[in-house]
Design an enzyme around this catalytic site. Sequence first.
Site, mmCIF file in Angstrom:
data_model
loop_
_atom_site.group_PDB
_atom_site.id
_atom_site.type_symbol
_atom_site.label_atom_id
_atom_site.label_comp_id
_atom_site.label_asym_id
_atom_site.label_seq_id
_atom_site.Cartn_x
_atom_site.Cartn_y
_atom_site.Cartn_z
ATOM 1 N N CYS A 189 -2.003 -1.394 7.752
ATOM 2 C CA CYS A 189 -1.220 -0.152 7.558
ATOM 3 C C CYS A 189 -1.704 0.601 8.595
ATOM 4 C CB CYS A 189 -1.274 0.548 5.821
ATOM 5 S SG CYS A 189 -0.988 -0.431 4.436
ATOM 6 N N CYS B 72 -5.857 0.974 5.717
ATOM 7 C CA CYS B 72 -6.323 0.099 6.199
ATOM 8 C C CYS B 72 -5.543 -0.636 7.357
ATOM 9 C CB CYS B 72 -6.240 -1.405 4.744
ATOM 10 S SG CYS B 72 -4.251 -1.492 5.161
ATOM 11 N N GLU C 235 1.188 3.923 1.800
ATOM 12 C CA GLU C 235 1.564 4.632 3.411
ATOM 13 C C GLU C 235 2.510 3.664 3.493
ATOM 14 O OE1 GLU C 235 -2.768 2.437 4.542
ATOM 15 O OE2 GLU C 235 -1.134 3.588 2.286
ATOM 16 N N HIS D 261 0.714 -1.213 0.057
ATOM 17 C CA HIS D 261 0.028 -0.012 -0.411
ATOM 18 C C HIS D 261 0.862 0.856 0.400
ATOM 19 C CE1 HIS D 261 -3.734 -1.584 1.690
ATOM 20 N NE2 HIS D 261 -3.653 -2.264 0.689
#
Length: 143
Positions: A100, A97, A71, A69
């Site tokens: 993360c 999410c 981040e 992802h």
Amino acid sequence: MSKKQERYDRAYLRMAREWGKLSHCKRKQVGAIIVKDRMIISDGYNGTPTGFENKCEDEDNITKWYVLHAEANAILKVASSTQSCNGATLYITLSPCKECSKLVHQAGIKRVVYSRAYKDDEGLQFLAKAGVELLHLENIEEE
């Protein structure tokens, strides 16, 4: 929040949106910028790990499990530098999410500004419980 801070927040989110356009993912392109002391210390977008082909989805259009992802990519980039995320702000086009959100908190990020909410809000709930300031700024796409 001051008008000046909101202007900066919107500008950084627009930058994160532009960064997300670098993603090779077809289903969703997400961009992230990490800012500390008014300096961009990292950036990231969703995609496959270094050395893997830039194809995020399989033949059934399902995202491959190893796609990182935005981040996570931005935080990992800081980890390999001399910078620290401690006290920083994460600007991201899609809220984190739940997986993360653990990285965001553990990295010391104190503020998350996002433009769209992820389908599952458990990540935001976790960050709120951890004391991370959350700001949802909509309509960044139209700016």
